[in-house]
Design an enzyme around this catalytic site. Structure first.
Site, PDB file in Angstrom:
ATOM      1  N   LEU A   1       0.883  -1.166   0.000  1.00  0.00           N
ATOM      2  CA  LEU A   1       0.000   0.000   0.000  1.00  0.00           C
ATOM      3  C   LEU A   1       0.916   1.209   0.000  1.00  0.00           C
ATOM      4  O   LEU A   1       1.864   1.258   0.786  1.00  0.00           O
ATOM      5  CB  LEU A   1      -0.868   0.043   1.266  1.00  0.00           C
ATOM      6  CG  LEU A   1      -2.096  -0.841   1.329  1.00  0.00           C
ATOM      7  CD1 LEU A   1      -2.734  -0.758   2.711  1.00  0.00           C
ATOM      8  CD2 LEU A   1      -3.105  -0.447   0.266  1.00  0.00           C
ATOM      9  N   ASP A   2       0.650   2.192  -0.857  1.00  0.00           N
ATOM     10  CA  ASP A   2       1.515   3.373  -0.851  1.00  0.00           C
ATOM     11  C   ASP A   2       1.299   4.161   0.437  1.00  0.00           C
ATOM     12  O   ASP A   2       0.345   3.924   1.186  1.00  0.00           O
ATOM     13  CB  ASP A   2       1.318   4.217  -2.113  1.00  0.00           C
ATOM     14  CG  ASP A   2      -0.078   4.799  -2.251  1.00  0.00           C
ATOM     15  OD1 ASP A   2      -0.637   5.288  -1.254  1.00  0.00           O
ATOM     16  OD2 ASP A   2      -0.605   4.785  -3.372  1.00  0.00           O
ATOM     17  N   ALA A   3       2.186   5.084   0.699  1.00  0.00           N
ATOM     18  CA  ALA A   3       2.136   5.839   1.961  1.00  0.00           C
ATOM     19  C   ALA A   3       0.814   6.581   2.128  1.00  0.00           C
ATOM     20  O   ALA A   3       0.314   6.721   3.248  1.00  0.00           O
ATOM     21  CB  ALA A   3       3.313   6.811   2.042  1.00  0.00           C
ATOM     22  N   ASP A   4       0.230   7.056   1.026  1.00  0.00           N
ATOM     23  CA  ASP A   4      -1.013   7.824   1.105  1.00  0.00           C
ATOM     24  C   ASP A   4      -2.254   6.963   1.294  1.00  0.00           C
ATOM     25  O   ASP A   4      -3.343   7.494   1.475  1.00  0.00           O
ATOM     26  CB  ASP A   4      -1.190   8.661  -0.165  1.00  0.00           C
ATOM     27  CG  ASP A   4      -0.128   9.734  -0.295  1.00  0.00           C
ATOM     28  OD1 ASP A   4       0.398  10.182   0.734  1.00  0.00           O
ATOM     29  OD2 ASP A   4       0.179  10.112  -1.442  1.00  0.00           O
ATOM     30  N   SER A   5      -2.094   5.646   1.222  1.00  0.00           N
ATOM     31  CA  SER A   5      -3.236   4.737   1.388  1.00  0.00           C
ATOM     32  C   SER A   5      -3.209   4.106   2.771  1.00  0.00           C
ATOM     33  O   SER A   5      -2.159   3.968   3.381  1.00  0.00           O
ATOM     34  CB  SER A   5      -3.200   3.643   0.314  1.00  0.00           C
ATOM     35  OG  SER A   5      -3.268   4.217  -0.973  1.00  0.00           O
TER      36      SER A   5
END
Length: 191
Positions: free
Chosen positions: A40-44
């Site tokens: 999961l990317d940092a923004d998710s």
């Protein structure tokens, strides 16, 4: 062979090695020799599965197994029927065409924890929520899909991988738990 469910908080890097500006999985999980099955990317935010079993990690994350992943996306704007149809049928994102997916507009998920920090709010731009289930998982795919139909994603939360979900295993951001090995039978096999 532990299978760990973790609710990854917003802005946490999906890695155990240190990062110069952000928290990582190591700030939350001290179980030795486990690795994320997917990213999961940092923004998710949301559900991340971790294991010490390489074969299981492959079965969870490799595209050949087509594990459905369900996301809740808070988007800027209100989708119309055409936007939802375009999302469902697959979109040409330039470097690839998405597979058909399930998508529907949903009511605000009242069970969802507040994000810290909160999303930006603009009085002239309403927001709405979509539930999307995809079987791919390319880099920033859901965000790119919603942007392609003029519904930029403001918040993205993965709530399920296969039939393993935060609904059946509620966790607050930063919490984790090991699940019973019988839960593994819920993961789909490739056809």
């Amino acid at each position: 062979m532990p299978l760990i469910l973790f609710n990854k908080p917003f802005q946490v890097m999906c890695q155990f090695s240190s990062h110069p500006q952000r928290e990582t999985l190591a700030n939350y999980l001290t179980i030795p020799n486990i690795y994320p099955a997917g990213r999961l990317d940092a923004d998710s935010e949301g559900l991340l599965l971790l294991t010490d079993d390489g074969k299981l990690q492959h079965r969870i994350s490799h595209p050949a197994y087509k594990q459905p992943k369900t996301y809740l996306a808070q988007v800027e704007g209100i989708p119309d029927k055409e936007m939802l149809t375009r999302l469902r049928n697959g979109l040409d994102l330039g470097d690839f065409v998405t597979q058909p997916c399930e998508v529907k507009q949903i009511a605000d998920p009242e069970w969802l924890w507040p994000r810290n920090p909160p999303i930006r709010e603009r009085s002239d731009k309403p927001t709405s929520w979509l539930a999307l289930t995809i079987t791919e998982g390319k880099n920033r795919q859901v965000r790119r899909m919603t942007a392609a139909v003029d519904l930029p994603t403001l918040r993205l939360v993965r709530v399920a991988i296969g039939k393993i979900s935060l609904e059946s295993h509620p966790l607050w951001p930063g919490e984790f738990r090991e699940i019973d090995p019988s839960e593994l039978t819920r993961l789909q096999k490739p056809s």
